[in-house]
Design a protein around this motif. Structure first.
Motif, PDB file in Angstrom:
ATOM      1  N   ASP A 180      26.766  25.897 -27.664  1.00 48.77           N
ATOM      2  CA  ASP A 180      25.691  26.993 -27.478  1.00 48.77           C
ATOM      3  C   ASP A 180      24.422  26.517 -26.597  1.00 48.77           C
ATOM      4  O   ASP A 180      23.889  27.582 -25.802  1.00 48.77           O
ATOM      5  N   ILE A 181      23.946  25.484 -26.786  1.00 50.78           N
ATOM      6  CA  ILE A 181      22.707  25.002 -26.052  1.00 50.78           C
ATOM      7  C   ILE A 181      23.124  25.025 -24.646  1.00 50.78           C
ATOM      8  O   ILE A 181      22.491  25.398 -23.584  1.00 50.78           O
ATOM      9  N   VAL A 182      24.372  24.326 -24.169  1.00 49.43           N
ATOM     10  CA  VAL A 182      24.693  24.126 -22.802  1.00 49.43           C
ATOM     11  C   VAL A 182      24.976  25.823 -22.270  1.00 49.43           C
ATOM     12  O   VAL A 182      24.599  25.737 -21.118  1.00 49.43           O
ATOM     13  N   GLY A 183      25.815  26.598 -23.094  1.00 51.90           N
ATOM     14  CA  GLY A 183      26.206  27.569 -22.477  1.00 51.90           C
ATOM     15  C   GLY A 183      24.911  28.720 -22.335  1.00 51.90           C
ATOM     16  O   GLY A 183      24.814  29.455 -21.212  1.00 51.90           O
ATOM     17  N   SER A 184      23.944  28.642 -23.214  1.00 57.20           N
ATOM     18  CA  SER A 184      22.686  29.705 -23.016  1.00 57.20           C
ATOM     19  C   SER A 184      21.926  28.962 -21.912  1.00 57.20           C
ATOM     20  O   SER A 184      21.317  29.882 -21.284  1.00 57.20           O
ATOM     21  N   ILE A 185      21.668  27.861 -21.889  1.00 54.93           N
ATOM     22  CA  ILE A 185      20.818  27.505 -20.937  1.00 54.93           C
ATOM     23  C   ILE A 185      21.576  27.823 -19.371  1.00 54.93           C
ATOM     24  O   ILE A 185      20.861  28.418 -18.208  1.00 54.93           O
ATOM     25  N   ILE A 186      22.751  27.552 -19.173  1.00 53.45           N
ATOM     26  CA  ILE A 186      23.456  27.946 -18.011  1.00 53.45           C
ATOM     27  C   ILE A 186      23.432  29.616 -17.877  1.00 53.45           C
ATOM     28  O   ILE A 186      23.215  29.984 -16.722  1.00 53.45           O
ATOM     29  N   ALA A 187      23.450  30.227 -18.896  1.00 57.79           N
ATOM     30  CA  ALA A 187      23.387  31.853 -18.865  1.00 57.79           C
ATOM     31  C   ALA A 187      21.868  32.322 -18.460  1.00 57.79           C
ATOM     32  O   ALA A 187      21.737  33.229 -17.646  1.00 57.79           O
ATOM     33  N   LEU A 189      19.600  30.624 -16.857  1.00 53.64           N
ATOM     34  CA  LEU A 189      19.332  30.301 -15.327  1.00 53.64           C
ATOM     35  C   LEU A 189      20.142  31.085 -14.427  1.00 53.64           C
ATOM     36  O   LEU A 189      19.502  31.619 -13.420  1.00 53.64           O
ATOM     37  N   SER A 190      21.422  31.473 -14.782  1.00 53.00           N
ATOM     38  CA  SER A 190      22.026  32.228 -13.810  1.00 53.00           C
ATOM     39  C   SER A 190      21.782  33.555 -13.819  1.00 53.00           C
ATOM     40  O   SER A 190      22.191  34.434 -12.653  1.00 53.00           O
ATOM     41  N   CYS A 191      21.231  34.117 -15.055  1.00 50.79           N
ATOM     42  CA  CYS A 191      20.888  35.486 -15.174  1.00 50.79           C
ATOM     43  C   CYS A 191      19.386  35.826 -14.811  1.00 50.79           C
ATOM     44  O   CYS A 191      18.955  36.928 -15.035  1.00 50.79           O
ATOM     45  N   LEU A 192      18.714  34.667 -14.470  1.00 51.47           N
ATOM     46  CA  LEU A 192      17.426  34.972 -14.173  1.00 51.47           C
ATOM     47  C   LEU A 192      16.898  36.013 -13.028  1.00 51.47           C
ATOM     48  O   LEU A 192      16.035  36.655 -13.302  1.00 51.47           O
ATOM     49  N   PRO A 193      17.806  35.864 -12.092  1.00 56.63           N
ATOM     50  CA  PRO A 193      17.390  37.342 -10.751  1.00 56.63           C
ATOM     51  C   PRO A 193      17.669  38.479 -11.709  1.00 56.63           C
ATOM     52  O   PRO A 193      16.638  39.539 -11.433  1.00 56.63           O
ATOM     53  N   LEU A 194      18.635  38.729 -12.469  1.00 58.22           N
ATOM     54  CA  LEU A 194      19.000  39.979 -13.204  1.00 58.22           C
ATOM     55  C   LEU A 194      17.827  40.372 -14.372  1.00 58.22           C
ATOM     56  O   LEU A 194      17.569  41.345 -14.366  1.00 58.22           O
ATOM     57  N   PHE A 195      17.487  39.168 -14.862  1.00 59.21           N
ATOM     58  CA  PHE A 195      16.375  39.297 -15.958  1.00 59.21           C
ATOM     59  C   PHE A 195      15.149  39.934 -15.353  1.00 59.21           C
ATOM     60  O   PHE A 195      14.537  40.754 -15.847  1.00 59.21           O
ATOM     61  N   VAL A 196      14.731  39.365 -14.120  1.00 60.56           N
ATOM     62  CA  VAL A 196      13.372  40.017 -13.327  1.00 60.56           C
ATOM     63  C   VAL A 196      13.808  41.432 -12.820  1.00 60.56           C
ATOM     64  O   VAL A 196      12.896  42.250 -13.052  1.00 60.56           O
ATOM     65  N   ILE A 197      14.912  41.729 -12.218  1.00 61.11           N
ATOM     66  CA  ILE A 197      15.095  43.126 -11.972  1.00 61.11           C
ATOM     67  C   ILE A 197      15.247  43.999 -12.993  1.00 61.11           C
ATOM     68  O   ILE A 197      14.453  45.158 -13.012  1.00 61.11           O
ATOM     69  N   ILE A 289      21.213  40.082 -22.519  1.00 59.73           N
ATOM     70  CA  ILE A 289      20.982  38.754 -21.853  1.00 59.73           C
ATOM     71  C   ILE A 289      20.081  38.094 -22.495  1.00 59.73           C
ATOM     72  O   ILE A 289      20.119  36.740 -22.821  1.00 59.73           O
ATOM     73  N   PRO A 290      18.666  38.684 -23.022  1.00 63.93           N
ATOM     74  CA  PRO A 290      17.690  37.962 -23.810  1.00 63.93           C
ATOM     75  C   PRO A 290      18.088  37.070 -25.224  1.00 63.93           C
ATOM     76  O   PRO A 290      17.546  36.204 -25.750  1.00 63.93           O
ATOM     77  N   GLN A 291      19.628  37.620 -25.665  1.00 69.66           N
ATOM     78  CA  GLN A 291      20.019  37.219 -26.709  1.00 69.66           C
ATOM     79  C   GLN A 291      20.259  35.542 -26.549  1.00 69.66           C
ATOM     80  O   GLN A 291      20.547  34.987 -27.630  1.00 69.66           O
ATOM     81  N   PHE A 292      20.384  35.184 -25.260  1.00 66.85           N
ATOM     82  CA  PHE A 292      20.733  33.721 -25.037  1.00 66.85           C
ATOM     83  C   PHE A 292      19.682  33.033 -25.402  1.00 66.85           C
ATOM     84  O   PHE A 292      19.713  31.798 -25.711  1.00 66.85           O
ATOM     85  N   ILE A 293      18.429  33.486 -25.645  1.00 62.29           N
ATOM     86  CA  ILE A 293      17.204  32.847 -26.245  1.00 62.29           C
ATOM     87  C   ILE A 293      17.448  32.683 -27.582  1.00 62.29           C
ATOM     88  O   ILE A 293      16.858  31.460 -27.945  1.00 62.29           O
ATOM     89  N   ASN A 294      17.850  33.500 -28.378  1.00 57.79           N
ATOM     90  CA  ASN A 294      18.181  33.418 -29.748  1.00 57.79           C
ATOM     91  C   ASN A 294      19.282  32.343 -30.076  1.00 57.79           C
ATOM     92  O   ASN A 294      18.958  31.623 -30.821  1.00 57.79           O
ATOM     93  N   VAL A 295      20.154  32.368 -29.063  1.00 59.61           N
ATOM     94  CA  VAL A 295      21.263  31.115 -29.182  1.00 59.61           C
ATOM     95  C   VAL A 295      20.588  29.827 -28.931  1.00 59.61           C
ATOM     96  O   VAL A 295      20.867  28.764 -29.775  1.00 59.61           O
TER      97      VAL A 295
END
Length: 380
Positions: A180-187, A189-197, A289-295
């Motif tokens: 959960d920790i590793v997967g959510s951190i990777i998700a 970071l990789s989705c950060l551009p999408l997050f901003v858009i 996507i923000p649910q990775f923060i919940n994870v």
């Protein structure tokens, strides 16, 4: 005594005196299995039961004093009916009694009746010092959840086999949390551009915050703040959705046909609360996507049952509750990769329960690998 049944105390003593059963032989494992069976019976019949727990104490080594334990067990046996079950809830430490077939709707009166009977008999059988070392607690099933007031979770005591099974597999618990920790951190970071858009598009096209926060029900009914990209207009009225969900859970909702895909789904179609951009990010699951923060916080897992809204859980049948008890809620799960909104609510719950029974790191990986394909198909 009418609160328990029509058999009075004298009759119960007479019936039990002929049996001379050794209830102390009912092990912790056997008693907890009986508790699970009784829960399932209640889920079918709707007839509640009461679990009484008597902690015999640790500080004075009462658990090692066979004479005292035998006296306590004998005393309790003489004050229960043949239909009740007594054994070790926790071996040599906590005695459990299941009172079934309760008559009467006033739970406080039932508790008072049983407490008076048990306390009086134990006081007569034990010394004052021995009695003062005992601790009694009561647990009704089904327990009363009040999800309109977040913070009042389910009584975990009524589900000992769930926690013991999960906790006994320490390796799995650690592995899942690391994933959960590793997967959510990777998700994240990789989705950060999408997050901003997505954040910019939401802000430019409708009034309100970028993130939508909502109280959701997690494991054992504990509420947490659930995060999503906002896909609805602010200050919307959830009444229509609440009514549809109640019909869906009760099995009375008819499937709707999506105007976009033509698929038959068990979901509210044409929800006017959703914004134009909201429909797009919902269809592509980008709103999640923000649910990775919940994870990352530990409120959710990458894989597990979808976290329910409090008013949804309020409409649950008793057996439905198991989907929010057995495991932590997740972003994706068996339901999402096996039809999602195309299957009925009861079938969704069965998939969640099935996951709780079969959970493993390998199963989690298989579900996560199947998730992108489920998203591409477009679920509503």
């Amino acid at each position: 005594m009418t609160l328990l049944d029509s058999i009075d105390e004298a009759t119960m003593r007479s019936l039990l005196s002929d049996k001379k059963r050794d209830h102390s032989s009912i092990s912790e494992e056997a008693f907890r299995k009986m508790l699970a069976v009784e829960r399932k019976r209640t889920e079918r019949s709707g007839s509640p039961f009461l679990l009484l727990l008597l902690d015999v104490g640790r500080q004075h080594n009462l658990s090692r004093n066979e004479r005292i334990l035998e006296k306590i067990m004998t005393t309790l046996v003489s004050n229960i009916r043949e239909t009740d079950v007594i054994g070790w809830y926790q071996d040599q430490v906590v005695i459990g009694i299941l009172f079934t077939g309760l008559i009467g709707d006033d739970r406080n009166e039932i508790l008072n009746t049983i407490l008076v009977r048990v306390s009086r008999s134990l006081k007569n059988a034990l010394s004052l010092d021995q009695f003062n070392q005992l601790s009694i607690s009561f647990h009704f099933f089904p327990d009363e959840w009040d999800h309109e007031k977040p913070g009042r979770p389910s009584d975990e005591t009524l589900y000992p086999e769930d926690s013991s099974t999960i906790n006994s597999s320490r390796r799995y618990v650690i592995t899942k949390r690391v994933m959960d920790i590793v997967g959510s951190i990777i998700a994240i970071l990789s989705c950060l551009p999408l997050f901003v858009i997505i954040a910019l598009v939401i802000k430019l096209t409708s009034k309100g915050p970028i993130l939508f926060r909502q109280q959701r029900v997690g494991q054992y009914g504990k509420c947490f703040s659930f995060l999503k990209f906002r896909s609805m207009y602010v200050d919307n009225n959830p009444a229509e959705h609440r009514e549809y969900v109640a019909r869906l859970i009760a099995g009375h909702a008819e499937a709707n046909t999506s105007s976009q895909s033509g698929a038959t789904v068990f979901k509210l179609i044409g929800d006017k609360r959703i914004t134009r951009i909201g429909r797009i990010i919902r269809k592509t699951s980008l709103d999640e996507i923000p649910q990775f923060i919940n994870v990352l916080r530990g409120d959710m897992s990458l894989v597990g049952p979808r976290p329910a809204i409090p008013y949804e859980v309020a409409a649950y049948k008793t057996w439905h509750r198991r989907r929010v008890l057995n495991v932590k809620p997740g972003i994706t799960g068996l339901w999402q990769v096996n039809g999602r909104n195309r299957i009925k609510f009861d079938d969704m719950v069965r998939l969640d329960i099935q996951y709780a029974k079969l959970h493993s790191p390998w199963l989690d990986l298989k579900i996560m690998m199947r998730t992108p394909a489920a998203i591409v198909k477009g679920a509503y």
